[in-house]
Scaffold this motif. Structure first.
Motif, PDB file in Angstrom:
ATOM      1  N   ALA A 175       2.579  54.458  61.269  1.00 26.93           N
ATOM      2  CA  ALA A 175       3.844  53.770  61.512  1.00 26.93           C
ATOM      3  C   ALA A 175       4.979  54.374  60.688  1.00 26.93           C
ATOM      4  O   ALA A 175       6.144  54.348  61.096  1.00 26.93           O
ATOM      5  N   LEU A 176       4.632  54.914  59.525  1.00 29.36           N
ATOM      6  CA  LEU A 176       5.641  55.500  58.646  1.00 29.36           C
ATOM      7  C   LEU A 176       5.922  56.957  58.977  1.00 29.36           C
ATOM      8  O   LEU A 176       7.002  57.474  58.692  1.00 29.36           O
ATOM      9  N   ARG A 177       4.943  57.623  59.559  1.00 26.84           N
ATOM     10  CA  ARG A 177       5.073  59.068  59.794  1.00 26.84           C
ATOM     11  C   ARG A 177       5.452  59.424  61.230  1.00 26.84           C
ATOM     12  O   ARG A 177       5.965  60.518  61.473  1.00 26.84           O
ATOM     13  N   ARG A 178       5.216  58.527  62.173  1.00 22.17           N
ATOM     14  CA  ARG A 178       5.606  58.808  63.562  1.00 22.17           C
ATOM     15  C   ARG A 178       7.127  58.771  63.637  1.00 22.17           C
ATOM     16  O   ARG A 178       7.742  57.734  63.433  1.00 22.17           O
ATOM     17  N   GLU A 179       7.732  59.896  63.945  1.00 25.16           N
ATOM     18  CA  GLU A 179       9.191  59.991  63.912  1.00 25.16           C
ATOM     19  C   GLU A 179       9.788  59.397  65.179  1.00 25.16           C
ATOM     20  O   GLU A 179       9.779  60.003  66.245  1.00 25.16           O
ATOM     21  N   ILE A 180      10.329  58.225  65.040  1.00 28.33           N
ATOM     22  CA  ILE A 180      10.942  57.510  66.160  1.00 28.33           C
ATOM     23  C   ILE A 180      12.459  57.508  65.966  1.00 28.33           C
ATOM     24  O   ILE A 180      12.961  57.029  64.952  1.00 28.33           O
ATOM     25  N   GLY A 181      13.163  58.106  66.912  1.00 25.06           N
ATOM     26  CA  GLY A 181      14.628  58.124  66.843  1.00 25.06           C
ATOM     27  C   GLY A 181      15.230  59.262  66.053  1.00 25.06           C
ATOM     28  O   GLY A 181      16.447  59.372  65.971  1.00 25.06           O
ATOM     29  N   GLY A 182      14.396  60.079  65.417  1.00 25.00           N
ATOM     30  CA  GLY A 182      14.920  61.205  64.652  1.00 25.00           C
ATOM     31  C   GLY A 182      14.942  60.947  63.159  1.00 25.00           C
ATOM     32  O   GLY A 182      14.716  59.822  62.690  1.00 25.00           O
ATOM     33  N   PRO A 183      15.223  61.990  62.369  1.00 23.23           N
ATOM     34  CA  PRO A 183      15.167  61.887  60.902  1.00 23.23           C
ATOM     35  C   PRO A 183      16.067  60.814  60.304  1.00 23.23           C
ATOM     36  O   PRO A 183      15.642  60.079  59.399  1.00 23.23           O
ATOM     37  N   GLU A 184      17.291  60.687  60.790  1.00 21.95           N
ATOM     38  CA  GLU A 184      18.211  59.710  60.198  1.00 21.95           C
ATOM     39  C   GLU A 184      17.736  58.288  60.458  1.00 21.95           C
ATOM     40  O   GLU A 184      17.815  57.415  59.570  1.00 21.95           O
ATOM     41  N   VAL A 185      17.236  58.036  61.656  1.00 20.21           N
ATOM     42  CA  VAL A 185      16.708  56.706  61.981  1.00 20.21           C
ATOM     43  C   VAL A 185      15.517  56.380  61.082  1.00 20.21           C
ATOM     44  O   VAL A 185      15.406  55.273  60.547  1.00 20.21           O
ATOM     45  N   MET A 186      14.627  57.361  60.883  1.00 22.54           N
ATOM     46  CA  MET A 186      13.467  57.135  60.030  1.00 22.54           C
ATOM     47  C   MET A 186      13.875  56.934  58.579  1.00 22.54           C
ATOM     48  O   MET A 186      13.291  56.116  57.860  1.00 22.54           O
ATOM     49  N   ARG A 187      14.874  57.644  58.159  1.00 24.23           N
ATOM     50  CA  ARG A 187      15.340  57.519  56.776  1.00 24.23           C
ATOM     51  C   ARG A 187      15.822  56.087  56.509  1.00 24.23           C
ATOM     52  O   ARG A 187      15.466  55.462  55.503  1.00 24.23           O
ATOM     53  N   THR A 188      16.654  55.558  57.419  1.00 23.26           N
ATOM     54  CA  THR A 188      17.163  54.199  57.207  1.00 23.26           C
ATOM     55  C   THR A 188      16.055  53.156  57.370  1.00 23.26           C
ATOM     56  O   THR A 188      16.051  52.138  56.679  1.00 23.26           O
ATOM     57  N   GLN A 189      15.103  53.434  58.261  1.00 22.88           N
ATOM     58  CA  GLN A 189      14.004  52.483  58.464  1.00 22.88           C
ATOM     59  C   GLN A 189      13.105  52.411  57.230  1.00 22.88           C
ATOM     60  O   GLN A 189      12.734  51.323  56.781  1.00 22.88           O
ATOM     61  N   LEU A 190      12.753  53.543  56.682  1.00 23.22           N
ATOM     62  CA  LEU A 190      11.893  53.550  55.500  1.00 23.22           C
ATOM     63  C   LEU A 190      12.599  52.928  54.306  1.00 23.22           C
ATOM     64  O   LEU A 190      11.987  52.189  53.516  1.00 23.22           O
ATOM     65  N   ALA A 191      13.897  53.192  54.182  1.00 15.03           N
ATOM     66  CA  ALA A 191      14.666  52.590  53.091  1.00 15.03           C
ATOM     67  C   ALA A 191      14.708  51.067  53.260  1.00 15.03           C
ATOM     68  O   ALA A 191      14.627  50.319  52.272  1.00 15.03           O
ATOM     69  N   HIS A 192      14.813  50.612  54.498  1.00 10.98           N
ATOM     70  CA  HIS A 192      14.828  49.169  54.764  1.00 10.98           C
ATOM     71  C   HIS A 192      13.493  48.527  54.355  1.00 10.98           C
ATOM     72  O   HIS A 192      13.471  47.438  53.763  1.00 10.98           O
ATOM     73  N   LEU A 193      12.393  49.202  54.646  1.00 10.67           N
ATOM     74  CA  LEU A 193      11.085  48.670  54.249  1.00 10.67           C
ATOM     75  C   LEU A 193      10.990  48.540  52.731  1.00 10.67           C
ATOM     76  O   LEU A 193      10.419  47.571  52.212  1.00 10.67           O
ATOM     77  N   LEU A 194      11.534  49.509  52.021  1.00  9.66           N
ATOM     78  CA  LEU A 194      11.501  49.436  50.558  1.00  9.66           C
ATOM     79  C   LEU A 194      12.335  48.267  50.040  1.00  9.66           C
ATOM     80  O   LEU A 194      12.036  47.703  48.987  1.00  9.66           O
ATOM     81  N   ILE A 274       5.531  54.606  50.815  1.00  7.87           N
ATOM     82  CA  ILE A 274       6.753  54.592  51.630  1.00  7.87           C
ATOM     83  C   ILE A 274       7.834  55.446  50.974  1.00  7.87           C
ATOM     84  O   ILE A 274       8.511  56.235  51.632  1.00  7.87           O
ATOM     85  N   ALA A 275       7.973  55.323  49.650  1.00  3.57           N
ATOM     86  CA  ALA A 275       8.992  56.086  48.931  1.00  3.57           C
ATOM     87  C   ALA A 275       8.701  57.581  49.003  1.00  3.57           C
ATOM     88  O   ALA A 275       9.640  58.398  49.139  1.00  3.57           O
ATOM     89  N   SER A 276       7.442  57.958  48.934  1.00  2.00           N
ATOM     90  CA  SER A 276       7.103  59.387  48.985  1.00  2.00           C
ATOM     91  C   SER A 276       7.391  59.970  50.357  1.00  2.00           C
ATOM     92  O   SER A 276       7.854  61.120  50.480  1.00  2.00           O
ATOM     93  N   ILE A 277       7.156  59.181  51.413  1.00  3.16           N
ATOM     94  CA  ILE A 277       7.464  59.664  52.746  1.00  3.16           C
ATOM     95  C   ILE A 277       8.969  59.739  52.964  1.00  3.16           C
ATOM     96  O   ILE A 277       9.499  60.654  53.598  1.00  3.16           O
ATOM     97  N   LEU A 278       9.685  58.752  52.399  1.00  2.86           N
ATOM     98  CA  LEU A 278      11.144  58.771  52.487  1.00  2.86           C
ATOM     99  C   LEU A 278      11.728  60.027  51.881  1.00  2.86           C
ATOM    100  O   LEU A 278      12.690  60.616  52.393  1.00  2.86           O
ATOM    101  N   LYS A 279      11.141  60.493  50.774  1.00  2.60           N
ATOM    102  CA  LYS A 279      11.647  61.708  50.120  1.00  2.60           C
ATOM    103  C   LYS A 279      11.559  62.919  51.038  1.00  2.60           C
ATOM    104  O   LYS A 279      12.339  63.868  50.921  1.00  2.60           O
ATOM    105  N   GLU A 280      10.609  62.915  51.950  1.00  3.35           N
ATOM    106  CA  GLU A 280      10.454  64.029  52.880  1.00  3.35           C
ATOM    107  C   GLU A 280      11.627  64.128  53.853  1.00  3.35           C
ATOM    108  O   GLU A 280      11.836  65.188  54.474  1.00  3.35           O
ATOM    109  N   TYR A 281      12.399  63.067  53.972  1.00  5.65           N
ATOM    110  CA  TYR A 281      13.552  63.056  54.871  1.00  5.65           C
ATOM    111  C   TYR A 281      14.853  63.348  54.127  1.00  5.65           C
ATOM    112  O   TYR A 281      15.928  63.285  54.711  1.00  5.65           O
ATOM    113  N   ARG A 282      14.772  63.638  52.841  1.00  3.80           N
ATOM    114  CA  ARG A 282      15.991  63.890  52.059  1.00  3.80           C
ATOM    115  C   ARG A 282      16.100  65.366  51.693  1.00  3.80           C
ATOM    116  O   ARG A 282      15.168  66.105  51.712  1.00  3.80           O
TER     117      ARG A 282
END
Length: 282
Positions: A175-194, A274-282
């Motif tokens: 759920a955290l790694r499947r890129e839905i909507g592109g990098p920016e969408v995933m970045r905001t989604q993972l940040a929201h989970l945190l 979640i934070a480690s995966i988020l770093k992959e989008y930065r």
């Protein structure tokens, strides 16, 4: 599962409570109806949720059953909720009856436990929800997509209520790694989970890939515990949505959730992943 502007789910919850009281008294619905000078099927229609009960009729039933104190207050509270128009009514043309029922069940739940292989709907950001709904197998218009997203965002308001249900979400690492909507969408989604993982009545756990097979590899499910201690399981499938209400079915899902909890990282470990995966989008 829904009829008119009010919720059949809430009518059923009230009906279940009235049935329990009648059965405790050892009376039939026909006998109670006759005592109150009602049609022989009226009580059963109220108990099944097929017909809305009026306040005066509810009071007549409670008087007949000699219901008082806190129990009487509880039934009146359930009646008020059942009589309220459901907020999703303007969207009824795009909602499956089973999904509309889920919305009402979530609103009345004391605890919601869910396992998903994508970010669960109650924790999705608007861009993530838009991308997910747009990718569905059905061909739907841009307007309908927007309205479905609006419904999903409105659903999430139950987590902001003063009496918010206890919400426990377990997600597969996919759920955290499947890129839905592109990098920016995933970045905001993972940040929201945190952000939401810090909230007192929300628990988010992740099952890491290295766990391998687990009890819910077959699909997602949600266990809802309601205010009357009733439990219902909701399954969302490609072919349609299903509800499980038999004790052995609910028990199997609750056991599976306990095993998922044992396999998942704890709250802190999940936040770190979640934070480690988020770093992959930065």
């Amino acid at each position: 599962m829904t009829t008119g502007r009010t919720s059949k789910v809430r009518r059923q919850l009230l009906g279940d409570a009235l049935r329990e009281i009648r059965q405790d008294r050892g009376e039939s619905g026909e006998a109670v109806g006759k005592a109150l000078d009602w049609h022989s099927t009226t009580v059963n229609r109220y108990e099944s949720g097929r017909r809305s009960i009026k306040r005066d009729q509810l009071k007549a039933l409670m008087d007949y059953y000699k219901v008082s104190g806190g129990q009487r207050d509880r039934l009146l509270s359930m009646w008020r909720r059942a009589a309220e128009p459901s907020w999703w009514y303007p969207y009824r043309d795009i909602l499956r009856p089973e999904y509309a029922a889920l919305i009402d069940l979530e609103s009345d739940a004391t605890t919601i436990r869910t396992y998903t292989s994508v970010v669960t709907g109650l924790l999705q950001t608007e861009p993530y929800a838009h991308a997910l709904i747009s990718s569905g197998g059905q061909e739907i218009s841009a307007d309908e997509i927007e309205r479905r997203v609006e419904v999903r965002m409105e659903r999430q308001k139950i987590l902001d209520k003063s009496d918010t249900p206890r919400f426990w979400a377990i997600m597969d690492e996919a759920a955290l790694r499947r890129e839905i909507g592109g990098p920016e969408v995933m970045r905001t989604q993972l940040a929201h989970l945190l952000d939401v993982i810090k909230r007192e009545r929300i628990t988010v756990q992740v099952i890491p890939f290295q766990v391998g097979a687990h009890p819910a590899t077959a699909g997602s499910f949600t266990v809802l515990e309601l205010s009357n201690d009733k439990r219902v399981v909701y399954l969302e499938t490609v072919a349609g949505d299903l509800y499980l209400e038999q004790p052995h079915e609910i028990g199997a899902c609750e056991t599976a959730f306990e095993h998922l909890n044992g396999a998942a990282l704890d709250r802190a470990g999940s936040a770190r992943l979640i934070a480690s995966i988020l770093k992959e989008y930065r």
